[in-house]
Design a protein around this motif. Structure first.
Motif, PDB file in Angstrom:
ATOM      1  N   ILE A  51      50.911 -79.499   6.409  1.00 16.53           N
ATOM      2  CA  ILE A  51      50.077 -78.434   6.944  1.00 16.53           C
ATOM      3  C   ILE A  51      50.461 -77.149   6.221  1.00 16.53           C
ATOM      4  CG2 ILE A  51      49.574 -76.976   8.944  1.00 16.53           C
ATOM      5  CD1 ILE A  51      48.317 -79.586   9.395  1.00 16.53           C
ATOM      6  N   ALA A  52      49.481 -76.489   5.625  1.00  9.33           N
ATOM      7  CA  ALA A  52      49.697 -75.178   5.016  1.00  9.33           C
ATOM      8  C   ALA A  52      48.919 -74.152   5.821  1.00  9.33           C
ATOM      9  CB  ALA A  52      49.239 -75.176   3.562  1.00  9.33           C
ATOM     10  N   LEU A  53      49.410 -72.930   5.840  1.00  4.57           N
ATOM     11  CA  LEU A  53      48.705 -71.888   6.565  1.00  4.57           C
ATOM     12  C   LEU A  53      49.108 -70.504   6.070  1.00  4.57           C
ATOM     13  CD1 LEU A  53      50.245 -71.675  10.163  1.00  4.57           C
ATOM     14  CD2 LEU A  53      51.114 -73.221   8.456  1.00  4.57           C
ATOM     15  N   PRO A  54      48.167 -69.548   6.158  1.00  3.84           N
ATOM     16  CA  PRO A  54      48.530 -68.173   5.831  1.00  3.84           C
ATOM     17  C   PRO A  54      49.525 -67.656   6.858  1.00  3.84           C
ATOM     18  CG  PRO A  54      46.314 -68.268   6.749  1.00  3.84           C
ATOM     19  CD  PRO A  54      46.760 -69.676   6.545  1.00  3.84           C
ATOM     20  N   ALA A  55      50.398 -66.761   6.443  1.00  2.00           N
ATOM     21  CA  ALA A  55      51.533 -66.366   7.277  1.00  2.00           C
ATOM     22  C   ALA A  55      51.106 -65.779   8.611  1.00  2.00           C
ATOM     23  CB  ALA A  55      52.392 -65.358   6.519  1.00  2.00           C
ATOM     24  N   ASP A  56      51.787 -66.231   9.651  1.00  2.00           N
ATOM     25  CA  ASP A  56      51.710 -65.626  10.975  1.00  2.00           C
ATOM     26  C   ASP A  56      52.965 -66.047  11.727  1.00  2.00           C
ATOM     27  OD1 ASP A  56      50.312 -67.371  13.663  1.00  2.00           O
ATOM     28  OD2 ASP A  56      51.103 -68.328  11.868  1.00  2.00           O
ATOM     29  N   ALA A  57      53.214 -65.398  12.846  1.00  2.00           N
ATOM     30  CA  ALA A  57      54.454 -65.661  13.574  1.00  2.00           C
ATOM     31  C   ALA A  57      54.229 -66.488  14.834  1.00  2.00           C
ATOM     32  CB  ALA A  57      55.135 -64.336  13.940  1.00  2.00           C
ATOM     33  N   GLY A  58      53.056 -67.092  14.964  1.00  2.00           N
ATOM     34  CA  GLY A  58      52.767 -67.873  16.163  1.00  2.00           C
ATOM     35  C   GLY A  58      52.420 -69.311  15.849  1.00  2.00           C
ATOM     36  N   VAL A  59      51.268 -69.521  15.188  1.00  2.69           N
ATOM     37  CA  VAL A  59      50.805 -70.877  14.890  1.00  2.69           C
ATOM     38  C   VAL A  59      51.792 -71.600  13.978  1.00  2.69           C
ATOM     39  CG1 VAL A  59      48.952 -72.236  13.849  1.00  2.69           C
ATOM     40  CG2 VAL A  59      48.409 -70.238  15.230  1.00  2.69           C
ATOM     41  N   GLU A  92      52.408 -66.049   2.425  1.00  2.00           N
ATOM     42  CA  GLU A  92      51.983 -64.666   2.652  1.00  2.00           C
ATOM     43  C   GLU A  92      50.869 -64.337   1.670  1.00  2.00           C
ATOM     44  OE1 GLU A  92      56.227 -62.812   4.222  1.00  2.00           O
ATOM     45  OE2 GLU A  92      55.691 -62.677   2.085  1.00  2.00           O
ATOM     46  N   THR A  93      49.761 -63.818   2.173  1.00  2.58           N
ATOM     47  CA  THR A  93      48.629 -63.492   1.302  1.00  2.58           C
ATOM     48  C   THR A  93      48.423 -61.991   1.156  1.00  2.58           C
ATOM     49  OG1 THR A  93      47.059 -63.627   3.148  1.00  2.58           O
ATOM     50  CG2 THR A  93      47.467 -65.645   1.885  1.00  2.58           C
ATOM     51  N   GLU A  94      49.170 -61.210   1.914  1.00  2.00           N
ATOM     52  CA  GLU A  94      49.107 -59.757   1.796  1.00  2.00           C
ATOM     53  C   GLU A  94      50.525 -59.211   1.607  1.00  2.00           C
ATOM     54  OE1 GLU A  94      45.102 -58.498   4.211  1.00  2.00           O
ATOM     55  OE2 GLU A  94      46.925 -58.743   5.399  1.00  2.00           O
ATOM     56  N   ARG A  95      51.011 -58.494   2.586  1.00  2.00           N
ATOM     57  CA  ARG A  95      52.356 -57.940   2.530  1.00  2.00           C
ATOM     58  C   ARG A  95      53.346 -58.945   3.119  1.00  2.00           C
ATOM     59  NH1 ARG A  95      49.552 -56.664   6.699  1.00  2.00           N
ATOM     60  NH2 ARG A  95      50.442 -56.674   8.781  1.00  2.00           N
ATOM     61  N   PRO A  96      54.646 -58.719   2.970  1.00  2.00           N
ATOM     62  CA  PRO A  96      55.631 -59.561   3.654  1.00  2.00           C
ATOM     63  C   PRO A  96      55.426 -59.519   5.172  1.00  2.00           C
ATOM     64  CG  PRO A  96      56.693 -58.287   1.942  1.00  2.00           C
ATOM     65  CD  PRO A  96      55.284 -57.761   2.037  1.00  2.00           C
ATOM     66  N   ARG A 139      47.480 -62.682  11.849  1.00  2.00           N
ATOM     67  CA  ARG A 139      47.335 -63.817  10.929  1.00  2.00           C
ATOM     68  C   ARG A 139      46.780 -63.292   9.617  1.00  2.00           C
ATOM     69  NH1 ARG A 139      42.790 -65.981   8.489  1.00  2.00           N
ATOM     70  NH2 ARG A 139      41.621 -65.981  10.457  1.00  2.00           N
ATOM     71  N   GLN A 140      47.457 -63.576   8.526  1.00  8.51           N
ATOM     72  CA  GLN A 140      47.002 -63.058   7.243  1.00  8.51           C
ATOM     73  C   GLN A 140      45.780 -63.851   6.757  1.00  8.51           C
ATOM     74  OE1 GLN A 140      50.280 -62.564   4.519  1.00  8.51           O
ATOM     75  NE2 GLN A 140      51.226 -61.003   5.815  1.00  8.51           N
ATOM     76  N   PRO A 141      44.935 -63.247   5.920  1.00  5.81           N
ATOM     77  CA  PRO A 141      43.656 -63.864   5.559  1.00  5.81           C
ATOM     78  C   PRO A 141      43.776 -64.947   4.498  1.00  5.81           C
ATOM     79  CG  PRO A 141      43.888 -61.769   4.451  1.00  5.81           C
ATOM     80  CD  PRO A 141      45.075 -61.873   5.376  1.00  5.81           C
ATOM     81  N   VAL A 142      42.722 -65.738   4.405  1.00  4.09           N
ATOM     82  CA  VAL A 142      42.582 -66.718   3.327  1.00  4.09           C
ATOM     83  C   VAL A 142      42.175 -65.973   2.056  1.00  4.09           C
ATOM     84  CG1 VAL A 142      41.288 -68.726   2.526  1.00  4.09           C
ATOM     85  CG2 VAL A 142      41.946 -68.540   4.931  1.00  4.09           C
ATOM     86  N   THR A 143      42.790 -66.322   0.947  1.00  2.00           N
ATOM     87  CA  THR A 143      42.474 -65.706  -0.348  1.00  2.00           C
ATOM     88  C   THR A 143      42.307 -66.803  -1.405  1.00  2.00           C
ATOM     89  OG1 THR A 143      44.810 -65.517  -0.976  1.00  2.00           O
ATOM     90  CG2 THR A 143      43.832 -63.658   0.239  1.00  2.00           C
TER      91      THR A 143
END
Length: 237
Positions: A51-59, A92-96, A139-143
């Motif tokens: 499973i891959a996902l854009p960075a977040d601290a929950g999911v 991470e797709t934006e900032r740290p 949740r950081q965005p898809v890029t």
């Protein structure tokens, strides 16, 4: 049963927003959303997928917690080794994303999470006392860069909000198959935006379980297993 080793040719990109404060009428609440997330993780991990996902601290923490179930014995005493495959890939797709780094550090130490910075470089997550910044609901965005790094077999949308409109534009240009679970969408407008996307809760559940549909009980475990079977060409075998 011994867990299947991680495959590098089967990755599912999960895009999931935090739950809404108030579920829309007829939509899933927090418990149903959590069931959908956990069911997807188990179906993918059971096939040796990632499973891959854009960075977040929950999911991401939920995915990492489920991933621990598919590791060998005494995982709590084993640290990650160079070159090993990880069941969860966070990018991470934006900032740290500082909260995500803090929460996921214990899972990275146990070898279930790989964490990449916005440049696609691995991040060594430390186990020090975390300093939190209130980013749990971000949740950081898809890029396009995320899709290039992950090379997913498919993208799965769960708990979609109006932020998903931007993600869908990127995904349409990518040509990667997209699957959305419309029952978990935050509002009717978002559900309408997803109407052109493959939706197992609409296309499979509605036609097979009409009585269950009336009771609003969505068989997420079955739907996720069916999805993985389709993605791995295992259907009907």
């Amino acid at each position: 049963m011994r867990p299947r080793p991680v495959r590098d040719d089967f990755t599912v990109l999960l895009v999931a927003d935090p739950p809404p404060q108030r579920p829309r009428p007829g939509g899933e609440g927090p418990a149903g959303r959590q069931e959908a997330l956990v069911s997807l993780a188990r179906a993918v991990f059971a096939e040796g997928g990632r499973i891959a996902l854009p960075a977040d601290a929950g999911v991401a923490v939920t995915m990492a917690t489920v991933a621990l179930e598919y590791e060998g014995p005494r995982i709590a005493e084993r640290r990650t080794e160079a070159g090993q495959q990880h069941r969860v890939l966070v990018v991470e797709t934006e900032r740290p994303q500082r909260d995500a780094r803090a929460f996921l550090a214990p899972f990275a130490a146990r070898g279930v999470v790989e964490y990449l910075d916005p440049d696609g470089d691995p991040v060594l997550l430390g186990l020090g006392e975390p300093e939190l910044f209130g980013e749990e609901g971000i949740r950081q965005p898809v890029t396009p860069e995320l899709l290039r790094l992950v090379r997913p077999r498919a993208v799965v949308l769960i708990s979609s909000s109006n932020r998903s409109f931007r993600d869908l534009a990127v995904l349409r240009d990518s040509g990667v198959p997209v699957v959305a679970f419309g029952t978990t969408a935050h509002d009717r407008g978002t559900a309408a935006d997803l109407s052109a996307v493959d939706d197992p809760t609409r296309d499979r559940w509605a036609s097979r379980w009409s009585s269950e549909r009336e009771s609003r009980t969505v068989p997420y475990a079955f739907l996720m297993q069916d999805l993985v079977a389709r993605l791995t060409d295992r259907r009907g075998r």
